[in-house]
Design a protein around this motif. Structure first.
Motif, PDB file in Angstrom:
ATOM      1  N   ASN A   1      -6.423   9.714   0.989  1.00  0.00           N
ATOM      2  CA  ASN A   1      -6.800   8.687   1.963  1.00  0.00           C
ATOM      3  C   ASN A   1      -7.209   9.324   3.286  1.00  0.00           C
ATOM      4  O   ASN A   1      -7.671   8.629   4.189  1.00  0.00           O
ATOM      5  CB  ASN A   1      -5.651   7.697   2.190  1.00  0.00           C
ATOM      6  CG  ASN A   1      -4.424   8.357   2.759  1.00  0.00           C
ATOM      7  OD1 ASN A   1      -3.945   9.354   2.222  1.00  0.00           O
ATOM      8  ND2 ASN A   1      -3.902   7.829   3.842  1.00  0.00           N
TER       9      ASN A   1
ATOM     10  N   HIS B   1      -5.110  -4.788  -2.610  1.00  0.00           N
ATOM     11  CA  HIS B   1      -5.882  -5.247  -1.449  1.00  0.00           C
ATOM     12  C   HIS B   1      -6.910  -4.247  -0.944  1.00  0.00           C
ATOM     13  O   HIS B   1      -7.509  -4.459   0.107  1.00  0.00           O
ATOM     14  CB  HIS B   1      -4.929  -5.621  -0.305  1.00  0.00           C
ATOM     15  CG  HIS B   1      -4.096  -4.476   0.194  1.00  0.00           C
ATOM     16  ND1 HIS B   1      -4.499  -3.662   1.213  1.00  0.00           N
ATOM     17  CD2 HIS B   1      -2.889  -4.001  -0.202  1.00  0.00           C
ATOM     18  CE1 HIS B   1      -3.569  -2.740   1.428  1.00  0.00           C
ATOM     19  NE2 HIS B   1      -2.576  -2.925   0.575  1.00  0.00           N
ATOM     20  N   LYS B   2      -7.087  -3.132  -1.666  1.00  0.00           N
ATOM     21  CA  LYS B   2      -8.096  -2.159  -1.213  1.00  0.00           C
ATOM     22  C   LYS B   2      -9.299  -2.258  -2.160  1.00  0.00           C
ATOM     23  O   LYS B   2     -10.043  -3.223  -2.091  1.00  0.00           O
ATOM     24  CB  LYS B   2      -7.494  -0.751  -1.184  1.00  0.00           C
ATOM     25  CG  LYS B   2      -6.322  -0.617  -0.192  1.00  0.00           C
ATOM     26  CD  LYS B   2      -5.886   0.815  -0.043  1.00  0.00           C
ATOM     27  CE  LYS B   2      -4.484   0.973   0.517  1.00  0.00           C
ATOM     28  NZ  LYS B   2      -4.448   1.351   1.910  1.00  0.00           N
TER      29      LYS B   2
ATOM     30  N   PRO C   1      -2.388  -0.529  -4.591  1.00  0.00           N
ATOM     31  CA  PRO C   1      -2.439  -1.834  -3.920  1.00  0.00           C
ATOM     32  C   PRO C   1      -3.494  -2.697  -4.595  1.00  0.00           C
ATOM     33  O   PRO C   1      -4.426  -2.168  -5.199  1.00  0.00           O
ATOM     34  CB  PRO C   1      -2.889  -1.483  -2.494  1.00  0.00           C
ATOM     35  CG  PRO C   1      -3.010   0.008  -2.433  1.00  0.00           C
ATOM     36  CD  PRO C   1      -3.037   0.536  -3.823  1.00  0.00           C
TER      37      PRO C   1
ATOM     38  N   ILE D   1      -1.474  12.090  -5.928  1.00  0.00           N
ATOM     39  CA  ILE D   1      -2.486  11.185  -5.393  1.00  0.00           C
ATOM     40  C   ILE D   1      -3.796  11.420  -6.171  1.00  0.00           C
ATOM     41  O   ILE D   1      -4.093  12.550  -6.544  1.00  0.00           O
ATOM     42  CB  ILE D   1      -2.653  11.503  -3.889  1.00  0.00           C
ATOM     43  CG1 ILE D   1      -3.351  10.396  -3.130  1.00  0.00           C
ATOM     44  CG2 ILE D   1      -3.351  12.826  -3.651  1.00  0.00           C
ATOM     45  CD1 ILE D   1      -3.166  10.527  -1.606  1.00  0.00           C
TER      46      ILE D   1
ATOM     47  N   LEU E   1       5.129   2.004  -5.677  1.00  0.00           N
ATOM     48  CA  LEU E   1       5.533   3.417  -5.694  1.00  0.00           C
ATOM     49  C   LEU E   1       7.050   3.545  -5.566  1.00  0.00           C
ATOM     50  O   LEU E   1       7.677   4.332  -6.283  1.00  0.00           O
ATOM     51  CB  LEU E   1       4.837   4.189  -4.562  1.00  0.00           C
ATOM     52  CG  LEU E   1       3.378   4.553  -4.840  1.00  0.00           C
ATOM     53  CD1 LEU E   1       2.631   4.906  -3.564  1.00  0.00           C
ATOM     54  CD2 LEU E   1       3.291   5.703  -5.842  1.00  0.00           C
TER      55      LEU E   1
ATOM     56  N   ASN F   1       2.448  -4.452  -2.578  1.00  0.00           N
ATOM     57  CA  ASN F   1       1.478  -3.505  -1.998  1.00  0.00           C
ATOM     58  C   ASN F   1       1.639  -2.186  -2.760  1.00  0.00           C
ATOM     59  O   ASN F   1       2.464  -2.100  -3.681  1.00  0.00           O
ATOM     60  CB  ASN F   1       1.684  -3.313  -0.479  1.00  0.00           C
ATOM     61  CG  ASN F   1       3.127  -3.060  -0.119  1.00  0.00           C
ATOM     62  OD1 ASN F   1       3.780  -2.223  -0.733  1.00  0.00           O
ATOM     63  ND2 ASN F   1       3.631  -3.778   0.860  1.00  0.00           N
TER      64      ASN F   1
ATOM     65  N   ALA G   1     -10.270   1.894   3.918  1.00  0.00           N
ATOM     66  CA  ALA G   1      -9.204   2.641   3.242  1.00  0.00           C
ATOM     67  C   ALA G   1      -7.836   2.040   3.570  1.00  0.00           C
ATOM     68  O   ALA G   1      -6.861   2.242   2.840  1.00  0.00           O
ATOM     69  CB  ALA G   1      -9.248   4.113   3.642  1.00  0.00           C
TER      70      ALA G   1
ATOM     71  N   VAL H   1      -7.015  10.116  -5.075  1.00  0.00           N
ATOM     72  CA  VAL H   1      -8.040  10.375  -4.043  1.00  0.00           C
ATOM     73  C   VAL H   1      -7.324  10.364  -2.698  1.00  0.00           C
ATOM     74  O   VAL H   1      -6.569   9.431  -2.404  1.00  0.00           O
ATOM     75  CB  VAL H   1      -9.131   9.276  -4.068  1.00  0.00           C
ATOM     76  CG1 VAL H   1     -10.012   9.365  -2.836  1.00  0.00           C
ATOM     77  CG2 VAL H   1      -9.985   9.377  -5.325  1.00  0.00           C
TER      78      VAL H   1
ATOM     79  N   HIS I   1       0.511  10.622   0.483  1.00  0.00           N
ATOM     80  CA  HIS I   1       0.754   9.592   1.498  1.00  0.00           C
ATOM     81  C   HIS I   1       2.266   9.441   1.672  1.00  0.00           C
ATOM     82  O   HIS I   1       3.043   9.734   0.759  1.00  0.00           O
ATOM     83  CB  HIS I   1       0.144   8.281   0.948  1.00  0.00           C
ATOM     84  CG  HIS I   1       0.122   7.133   1.891  1.00  0.00           C
ATOM     85  ND1 HIS I   1       1.191   6.287   2.062  1.00  0.00           N
ATOM     86  CD2 HIS I   1      -0.863   6.640   2.681  1.00  0.00           C
ATOM     87  CE1 HIS I   1       0.869   5.342   2.928  1.00  0.00           C
ATOM     88  NE2 HIS I   1      -0.376   5.529   3.325  1.00  0.00           N
TER      89      HIS I   1
ATOM     90  N   SER J   1       4.025   6.981   1.402  1.00  0.00           N
ATOM     91  CA  SER J   1       4.669   6.079   0.442  1.00  0.00           C
ATOM     92  C   SER J   1       5.123   6.832  -0.813  1.00  0.00           C
ATOM     93  O   SER J   1       5.895   6.304  -1.598  1.00  0.00           O
ATOM     94  CB  SER J   1       3.759   4.903   0.095  1.00  0.00           C
ATOM     95  OG  SER J   1       2.514   5.368  -0.305  1.00  0.00           O
TER      96      SER J   1
ATOM     97  N   GLN K   1      -6.435   4.843  -3.442  1.00  0.00           N
ATOM     98  CA  GLN K   1      -7.806   4.961  -2.924  1.00  0.00           C
ATOM     99  C   GLN K   1      -8.838   5.093  -4.037  1.00  0.00           C
ATOM    100  O   GLN K   1     -10.014   5.340  -3.755  1.00  0.00           O
ATOM    101  CB  GLN K   1      -7.911   6.166  -1.976  1.00  0.00           C
ATOM    102  CG  GLN K   1      -7.029   6.075  -0.748  1.00  0.00           C
ATOM    103  CD  GLN K   1      -7.403   4.920   0.189  1.00  0.00           C
ATOM    104  OE1 GLN K   1      -8.509   4.382   0.152  1.00  0.00           O
ATOM    105  NE2 GLN K   1      -6.456   4.530   1.035  1.00  0.00           N
TER     106      GLN K   1
HETATM  107  C1  LIG Z   1      -3.059   7.167  -0.900  1.00  0.00           C
HETATM  108  C2  LIG Z   1      -2.245   5.961  -0.538  1.00  0.00           C
HETATM  109  N1  LIG Z   1      -1.116   5.714  -1.199  1.00  0.00           N
HETATM  110  C3  LIG Z   1      -0.366   4.635  -0.930  1.00  0.00           C
HETATM  111  C4  LIG Z   1      -0.736   3.734   0.041  1.00  0.00           C
HETATM  112  C5  LIG Z   1       0.148   2.581   0.341  1.00  0.00           C
HETATM  113  O1  LIG Z   1      -0.464   1.365   0.046  1.00  0.00           O
HETATM  114  P1  LIG Z   1      -0.024   0.044   0.822  1.00  0.00           P
HETATM  115  O2  LIG Z   1      -0.561   0.162   2.204  1.00  0.00           O
HETATM  116  O3  LIG Z   1      -0.644  -1.056   0.036  1.00  0.00           O
HETATM  117  O4  LIG Z   1       1.457  -0.008   0.796  1.00  0.00           O
HETATM  118  C6  LIG Z   1      -1.919   3.951   0.756  1.00  0.00           C
HETATM  119  C7  LIG Z   1      -2.337   3.038   1.828  1.00  0.00           C
HETATM  120  O5  LIG Z   1      -3.111   3.358   2.664  1.00  0.00           O
HETATM  121  C8  LIG Z   1      -2.704   5.085   0.449  1.00  0.00           C
HETATM  122  O6  LIG Z   1      -3.848   5.340   1.086  1.00  0.00           O
END
Ligand SMILES: Cc1ncc(COP(=O)(O)O)c(C=O)c1O
Length: 400
Positions: free
Chosen positions: A161, A214-215, A212, A157, A88, A83, A19, A159, A109, A111, A192
């Protein structure tokens, strides 16, 4: 007296922090990154020689692949960022203006929360935080009821995290529109879910999607995707201004997407890897890996449920969630548990609040410093999951 935890004979790394970022990546992702660095070796859009053309073609192909994956109307709706957080921030700071009202949830999250908190604390916007239930899910009715005549943005959101629970977002936009709030934009944080769940931005009426690369998309760190519906793109100001590799004689920032949001050199190695990651997901091998991920998630869920002294957050059935599990083990601090799992069994998990502080207040896990999170990846094996269940069982028994 107990004999202490059983140390594994071989200490192969068991990575259960997917995650945070997925690992390992498909072999083709590593090769694509390497090829972009070693062979293409050019800056996207800067010049006309053949390597630059190849770089641009690769970027546009990736844009098209992301568009197809989420059923965007065109690849012009897709911009690349660095990322999830970056995309966001671009969307939130770019859209909101003084006096706007925003609806979000306590599941979010940082972010999403931190940009909103900053704008709220500086008196720019007003925010309503919709609560969540014992599974860490908000209710669609609460979101719709929180929308007012001046609500500019609903940022949610997809899902969690923390809990892995899928949130009820499918009918949201149509219900908001039916209530007459035509200026309200719907932003989905798909960090997620993208790559794990099917997402159709047109069907769900999503105006902005941030994720992202990268997930779940299996790309390298340093990649992010931003989808903006073309009808809404003019409403979002860019966060970064500068060179875009297009018409350099123009003194102002381009107003068209994707250039508008892509100032500065793109992360070509990252985008090349993202391209390979999405291709893998679409391949037969990728579909088999996805199936493996689902069945291993079920195995882990069943295993955790069978251990005394474990509390699992989120929805109890796999159909309502992804393979992200937050647990508490009675009698042991989650940070100590993560440390022991790593040092004794080489099982890599994450302990703490997972950058989502508000949901822990609702789940009453804040006082205990958060939860121990295990997030399954596409390339975990059955043996690794069984070892993890055994290890957590030993930890739980030792602390009962
Ligand atoms: C629900 C959620 N939103 C946003 C992010 C932010 O993504 P990043 O780590 O690529 O900046 C994450 C990262 O874990 C996340 O789980």
């Amino acid at each position: 007296m107990g004999t202490g935890p059983t140390k594994r004979m071989t200490m192969e790394r068991i990575y259960l922090d997917n995650a945070a970022t997925s690992w390992p990546k498909p072999e083709s992702v590593y090769q694509a990154v390497d090829h972009a660095q070693r062979v293409i070796g050019a800056a996207v859009g800067r010049g006309n020689y053949k390597n630059v053309v190849e770089a641009l073609r690769l970027v546009e192909n990736t844009r098209g692949q992301v568009a197809q994956l989420i059923n965007a109307a065109s690849r012009q709706c897709i911009s690349f960022g660095f990322n999830g957080t970056d995309t966001l921030s671009t969307a939130i700071f770019g859209l909101l203006k003084p006096g706007d009202h925003v609806v979000t949830s306590t599941v979010e999250h940082n972010s999403v929360l931190r940009p909103l908190k900053h704008l709220e604390a500086t008196g720019v916007i007003e925010v309503t935080y919709v609560p969540c239930d014992q599974y860490g899910c908000f209710a669609i009715d609460d979101v719709v009821n929180a929308v007012k005549s001046d609500t500019r943005l609903v940022a949610l959101i997809h899902v969690s995290n923390v809990t892995g629970s899928i949130q009820p977002i499918d009918d949201l936009k149509s219900r908001i529109s039916k209530s007459g709030n035509l200026q309200t934009r719907f932003l989905l944080d798909a960090a997620q879910s993208l790559g794990h769940l099917a997402i159709d931005v047109q069907a769900i009426g999503c105006d902005i999607l941030c994720a992202p690369g990268h997930k779940g998309l299996l790309g390298p760190l340093g990649t992010g995707v931003l989808y903006v519906n073309q009808d809404v793109a003019d409403e979002i100001q860019p966060l970064r201004f500068g060179g875009t590799g297009t018409d350099g004689s123009v003194e102002f920032q381009p107003t068209e997407t994707p250039d508008k949001f892509e100032s500065g050199n793109l992360n070509l190695p990252g985008i090349a890897g993202l391209n390979a990651g999405i291709q893998f997901l679409n391949s037969e091998q990728g579909k088999a890996a996805h199936k493996n991920w689902r069945s291993l998630s079920q195995l882990l869920l069943d295993g955790l449920l069978s251990i005394d002294g474990i509390t699992i957050q989120g929805k109890p059935t796999l159909q309502d969630r992804v393979g992200v599990f937050s647990i508490s083990i009675a009698g042991i601090d989650c940070r100590d548990a993560a440390g022991i799992l790593d040092s004794t069994w080489s099982i890599q998990t994450r302990a703490g609040l997972h950058c989502a502080p508000m949901i822990h207040r609702a789940l009453e896990t804040e006082q205990q410093g958060g939860t121990l999170r295990l997030s399954v990846g596409l390339f975990n094996s059955e043996e690794q999951i069984k070892t993890t269940i055994d290890a957590i069982g030993e930890l739980a028994r030792a602390n009962l």
